[in-house]
Design an enzyme around this catalytic site. Structure first.
Site, PDB file in Angstrom:
ATOM      1  N   ALA A 182       1.238  -1.200   0.152  1.00  0.00           N
ATOM      2  CA  ALA A 182       0.124   0.029  -0.533  1.00  0.00           C
ATOM      3  C   ALA A 182       0.784   1.099   0.344  1.00  0.00           C
ATOM      4  O   ALA A 182       1.418   2.096   1.324  1.00  0.00           O
ATOM      5  CB  ALA A 182      -0.586  -0.083   1.434  1.00  0.00           C
ATOM      6  N   THR A 184       0.443   4.001  -2.935  1.00  0.00           N
ATOM      7  CA  THR A 184      -0.297   4.561  -3.847  1.00  0.00           C
ATOM      8  C   THR A 184      -1.591   5.598  -2.789  1.00  0.00           C
ATOM      9  O   THR A 184      -2.216   4.655  -1.758  1.00  0.00           O
ATOM     10  CB  THR A 184      -0.932   4.518  -4.865  1.00  0.00           C
ATOM     11  OG1 THR A 184      -0.035   4.214  -5.769  1.00  0.00           O
ATOM     12  CG2 THR A 184      -1.807   5.578  -5.970  1.00  0.00           C
ATOM     13  N   GLY A 189       0.212   9.852  -5.662  1.00  0.00           N
ATOM     14  CA  GLY A 189       1.197   8.808  -6.448  1.00  0.00           C
ATOM     15  C   GLY A 189       2.524   8.717  -6.473  1.00  0.00           C
ATOM     16  O   GLY A 189       3.281   8.086  -5.641  1.00  0.00           O
ATOM     17  N   ARG A 352      -6.646 -15.640 -42.903  1.00  0.00           N
ATOM     18  CA  ARG A 352      -7.007 -15.025 -43.096  1.00  0.00           C
ATOM     19  C   ARG A 352      -7.238 -14.889 -45.541  1.00  0.00           C
ATOM     20  O   ARG A 352      -5.905 -14.203 -44.640  1.00  0.00           O
ATOM     21  CB  ARG A 352      -7.630 -13.942 -42.795  1.00  0.00           C
ATOM     22  CG  ARG A 352      -8.509 -12.948 -43.044  1.00  0.00           C
ATOM     23  CD  ARG A 352     -10.083 -13.196 -42.747  1.00  0.00           C
ATOM     24  NE  ARG A 352     -10.570 -11.636 -42.917  1.00  0.00           N
ATOM     25  CZ  ARG A 352     -11.954 -11.906 -43.054  1.00  0.00           C
ATOM     26  NH1 ARG A 352     -12.829 -12.958 -42.520  1.00  0.00           N
ATOM     27  NH2 ARG A 352     -13.316 -10.532 -43.154  1.00  0.00           N
ATOM     28  N   ARG A 375       2.718  -3.502 -40.342  1.00  0.00           N
ATOM     29  CA  ARG A 375       1.721  -3.451 -39.318  1.00  0.00           C
ATOM     30  C   ARG A 375       2.372  -4.565 -37.522  1.00  0.00           C
ATOM     31  O   ARG A 375       2.176  -3.972 -36.079  1.00  0.00           O
ATOM     32  CB  ARG A 375       0.711  -4.114 -39.469  1.00  0.00           C
ATOM     33  CG  ARG A 375      -0.128  -2.911 -39.251  1.00  0.00           C
ATOM     34  CD  ARG A 375      -1.997  -2.678 -39.807  1.00  0.00           C
ATOM     35  NE  ARG A 375      -2.569  -1.343 -39.848  1.00  0.00           N
ATOM     36  CZ  ARG A 375      -3.923  -1.920 -39.393  1.00  0.00           C
ATOM     37  NH1 ARG A 375      -4.868  -2.951 -39.935  1.00  0.00           N
ATOM     38  NH2 ARG A 375      -4.940  -1.077 -39.403  1.00  0.00           N
ATOM     39  N   GLN A 437      -2.519  -2.089 -32.503  1.00  0.00           N
ATOM     40  CA  GLN A 437      -2.389  -2.666 -33.875  1.00  0.00           C
ATOM     41  C   GLN A 437      -2.487  -3.822 -33.941  1.00  0.00           C
ATOM     42  O   GLN A 437      -3.488  -3.647 -34.706  1.00  0.00           O
ATOM     43  CB  GLN A 437      -0.499  -1.909 -34.291  1.00  0.00           C
ATOM     44  CG  GLN A 437      -0.444  -0.010 -34.440  1.00  0.00           C
ATOM     45  CD  GLN A 437      -1.173   0.263 -35.303  1.00  0.00           C
ATOM     46  OE1 GLN A 437      -1.091  -0.394 -36.186  1.00  0.00           O
ATOM     47  NE2 GLN A 437      -1.999   1.228 -35.608  1.00  0.00           N
ATOM     48  N   GLY A 444     -13.179  -6.243 -38.137  1.00  0.00           N
ATOM     49  CA  GLY A 444     -13.899  -6.857 -37.375  1.00  0.00           C
ATOM     50  C   GLY A 444     -13.699  -7.443 -36.355  1.00  0.00           C
ATOM     51  O   GLY A 444     -13.854  -7.445 -34.836  1.00  0.00           O
ATOM     52  N   TYR A 466       0.302   1.880 -13.472  1.00  0.00           N
ATOM     53  CA  TYR A 466       0.457   1.505 -11.910  1.00  0.00           C
ATOM     54  C   TYR A 466       2.492   1.041 -11.501  1.00  0.00           C
ATOM     55  O   TYR A 466       2.740   1.079 -13.095  1.00  0.00           O
ATOM     56  CB  TYR A 466      -0.568   0.222 -11.684  1.00  0.00           C
ATOM     57  CG  TYR A 466       0.242  -1.055 -12.615  1.00  0.00           C
ATOM     58  CD1 TYR A 466       1.556  -1.498 -12.439  1.00  0.00           C
ATOM     59  CD2 TYR A 466      -0.988  -1.845 -13.612  1.00  0.00           C
ATOM     60  CE1 TYR A 466       1.505  -3.135 -13.235  1.00  0.00           C
ATOM     61  CE2 TYR A 466      -0.509  -2.513 -14.528  1.00  0.00           C
ATOM     62  CZ  TYR A 466       0.737  -3.702 -13.559  1.00  0.00           C
ATOM     63  OH  TYR A 466       0.620  -4.195 -14.110  1.00  0.00           O
ATOM     64  N   GLU A 467       2.709   0.954 -10.742  1.00  0.00           N
ATOM     65  CA  GLU A 467       4.189   1.066  -9.966  1.00  0.00           C
ATOM     66  C   GLU A 467       5.042   2.206 -10.939  1.00  0.00           C
ATOM     67  O   GLU A 467       6.426   2.188 -11.111  1.00  0.00           O
ATOM     68  CB  GLU A 467       4.730  -0.540 -10.616  1.00  0.00           C
ATOM     69  CG  GLU A 467       3.920  -1.255 -10.490  1.00  0.00           C
ATOM     70  CD  GLU A 467       3.849  -1.753  -8.475  1.00  0.00           C
ATOM     71  OE1 GLU A 467       4.537  -0.853  -8.273  1.00  0.00           O
ATOM     72  OE2 GLU A 467       2.551  -1.574  -8.700  1.00  0.00           O
TER      73      GLU A 467
END
Length: 704
Positions: A182, A184, A189, A352, A375, A437, A444, A466-467
């Site tokens: 414990a 944050t 933060g 595909r 990509r 990406q 879809g 976080y962290e």
């Protein structure tokens, strides 16, 4: 008889393909050393089998390299087989169709089952085997024990003195107490120095009084805190003898051992639904003058004596050891998530078919489109770069820990802390973008939870905050870099290996030429030169601003440039480490392909940062054009290796949990079966029709 390694790759392709479609099980007679090992199975989609047979390297050898050695690779299979054999880990209902109560119940049931079976699985390496065991057993979810193992136990191990270690570690390791971390708060933060929770020492009772003085001081976000943890490592401002000694860690019991109800002076609860990771009961915590014994302060490095006398730690960063370890685990985890996304998208792109490149020749695999390669293949390259960085940071962490333990040598600690901050910031951001990406590349179907992309993204993107929020992390790196720059300018740099390049002189000319002719050293040289220029440019601007501004004002005005310099420092490390790791690959065929992937990673980074590389004419316009052309050429070269490279991650279907990324490539039948599990399909007509739609339709018809 087993196929020989000496058989040319395509000689038996069509024979193997036709046989594979008739066989009833895996071709188990093929030895691991064969190029056909573990790639041809009965019922596989022909397109994905064809892709696997085009690889120029032995898949088993590549997997051994990716996971460092054969032992670790075999351990993956052993853990998979064990988890699959235990009904405790079965899912009667696909988790995609569960509500939050059911999600929490499922994860808690499974994580306790994990503990029950952990001796049988024999997890000896939490860094590698622990995350695998969890993902196989539970899936892509943090659970109520995630921070117990990820933060609470490491804090006990790294911040306790011998007496505390003897008292707390057996309880935590045996799960007789469950913990969280414990730090944050609602209002603060990453700005650790301004945390508001106080721990005021009372020498008359030899106790610390923990208190939440404002609403913004409430602890907020710790995983497992809401309903599960019985204890917490709490970060609070230490006050003793009328002085604030800054944030320190305390071991704090939260709940009654018999009833699990919150103890008097403790208010604790769940913070509600989140973007993702909803199996974890992230919580809030409020103290009302809550007392704990003096010895509940972690005292390995700093101490408070019975009379309130304070002893400071010998090094300011010693208290951050647990954070460095956690960040190395995060980097490993994030690399796996990007790897998962790339694997899913590449496999799906192989099965595909959409559109024609040459009219009349039939629809092509979408992986044949150069835009699809552009990509996805850089994302796959990033995933390996990040994985190899995680290995190195873990090794550095253990090296630094040993140096501190054996000789109190903290020389590398500051650099390691800065590096872990920077890697966390750069990698989590790149992973989030890469997952998105990958999702977009699947059209879809990538939007469906059946693809696993929504779960991978919401699980991973939390790592950006976080962290340590990423911009704050980058500015911590920048602070370290500005200190180094000042030392270099003063002629007295004290540099360890990671930042050693900052002290060198610029050579003046770029060495990067064609990807086939330039060496690893040439590429690393150019990254180091550009990073060094950005660091000193930021340093000079900061020094100039300090002439007319206060220190923090100047820092704020220069912060964008500082972040950019920090990113380039980290990316330089990633490139250098990727090449260094590839050189250790013992299999020539695997090394050649992975080396091309490493160059793709480096050239893609140069292309994306061309403004910095071309500044001042360092990289010429013809060179920049050549780099872009080389990227396209590397995509073409890697195209036949793409599916096998994805398979090198050795992800099982249980680990991926993706219909689109199925190993067998049979996506469309599986999507239909997955959709049938929707609770909405339990009835042909929903109650909403009778309640809302039918009355509306009847009324509309009456007016016709």
């Amino acid at each position: 008889s087993p196929l020989s390694d000496s058989i040319p790759l395509f000689v038996h392709f069509f024979e193997l393909l036709s046989k594979s479609l008739r066989m009833e099980s895996t071709i188990s007679i093929i030895e691991p050393t064969s190029p056909y090992y573990n790639i041809v199975q009965h019922g596989d989609n022909p397109d994905i089998t064809k892709e696997r047979l085009t690889a120029s390297f032995n898949l088993y050898n590549m997997r051994k390299f990716v996971y460092e050695n054969e032992y670790k690779l075999k351990r993956r299979q052993e853990i998979l087989e064990y988890v699959q054999s235990q009904s405790d880990f079965d899912d009667p209902v696909d988790p995609s169709f569960l509500n939050r109560d059911q999600i929490v119940d499922r994860a808690t049931r499974k994580c306790t089952a994990m503990m029950k079976h952990v001796d049988c699985v024999d997890i000896s390496d939490y860094f590698d085997e622990g995350p695998l065991y969890q993902f196989l057993a539970i899936g892509r979810e943090l659970h109520c024990l995630s921070l117990h193992y990820g933060m609470f136990l490491p804090t006990i191990q790294n911040q306790s003195d011998e007496e505390q270690l003897e008292e707390w570690l057996p309880k935590a390791a045996s799960m007789s107490i469950l913990g969280t971390f414990a730090q944050t708060e609602l209002g603060h933060g990453s700005n650790l120095s301004k945390l508001e929770t106080t721990a005021t020492y009372d020498p008359t009772t030899q106790e610390f009084v923990l208190h939440t003085p404002t609403k913004s001081a409430a602890k907020w976000w710790p995983g497992g805190l809401g309903k599960s943890a019985s204890h917490a490592s709490v970060m609070a401002q230490l006050h003793t003898n009328g002085e604030n000694k800054g944030p320190h860690l305390f071991m704090v019991p939260l709940r009654d051992e018999a009833t699990h109800s919150p103890l008097p002076g403790i208010t604790v609860g769940d913070i509600g639904p989140k973007l993702g990771i909803n199996a974890n009961d992230n919580g809030f915590l409020i103290f009302d003058h809550y007392r704990i014994p003096r010895r509940n302060m972690f005292m390995k490095y700093s101490k408070v004596e019975p009379n309130g006398t304070y002893t400071a730690p010998p090094h300011a960063k010693l208290g951050f050891g647990a954070m460095v370890l956690v960040r190395s685990l995060m980097i490993r985890d994030q690399a796996s998530q990007l790897g998962s996304a790339a694997v899913i998208a590449i496999r799906y792109s192989a099965v595909r078919r959409q559109g024609e490149i040459n009219e009349g020749e039939g629809e092509v695999q979408i992986l044949d489109y150069r835009t699809q390669q552009y990509r996805l293949l850089p994302q796959l390259a990033r995933s390996f770069a990040f994985l190899f960085a995680a290995y190195e940071v873990k090794a550095l962490y253990y090296e630094v820990t040993k140096q501190i333990r054996d000789s109190a040598n903290t020389e590398l600690l500051a650099e390691l802390h800065a590096l872990s901050c920077g890697l966390k910031a750069v990698i989590t951001w790149d992973v989030a973008q890469g997952i998105e990406q990958s999702r977009l590349s699947c059209g879809g179907h990538g939007y469906s939870r059946a693809s696993a992309f929504p779960d991978i993204y919401t699980y991973s993107v939390g790592g950006c905050t976080y962290e340590g929020e990423n911009i704050v992390m980058l500015l911590q790196v920048a602070r370290f870099l500005m200190k180094i720059a000042q030392e270099v300018r003063a002629g007295s740099p004290n540099l360890a290996e990671i930042a050693e390049y900052i002290g060198r002189k610029d050579s003046g000319t770029s060495r990067v030429k064609s990807w086939k002719t330039c060496s690893d050293e040439d590429i690393v040289h150019d990254f180091e030169v550009v990073a060094r220029k950005m660091i000193f440019s930021s340093f000079d601007r900061l020094q100039s601003l300090l002439k007319t501004m206060k220190k923090k004002e100047a820092w704020n005005a220069c912060s964008i440039d500082l972040c950019k310099a920090a990113r380039m420092h980290v990316k330089t490390y990633l490139v250098k480490n990727f090449f260094a790791r590839v050189r250790t690959c013992e299999d020539p065929a695997s090394r050649e392909v992975m080396h091309t992937l490493a160059k793709l990673y480096a050239f893609d980074l140069i292309s994306g940062a061309s403004g910095h590389f071309m500044k001042g004419g360092y990289l010429s316009e013809p060179q920049a054009d050549q780099i872009q052309s080389d990227i396209y050429e590397m995509l073409r070269t890697l195209r036949p290796e793409a599916v096998a490279l994805a398979d090198s991650w050795d992800f099982s279907d249980l680990e991926l949990r993706s219909v689109l990324g199925r190993r067998d490539g049979n996506v469309y039948p599986a999507l239909l079966e997955w959709a049938k599990q929707s609770p909405l399909n339990k009835t042909e007509v929903l109650p909403t029709f009778g309640k809302y739609l039918e009355p509306m339709m009847k009324e509309c018809r009456s007016h016709l």
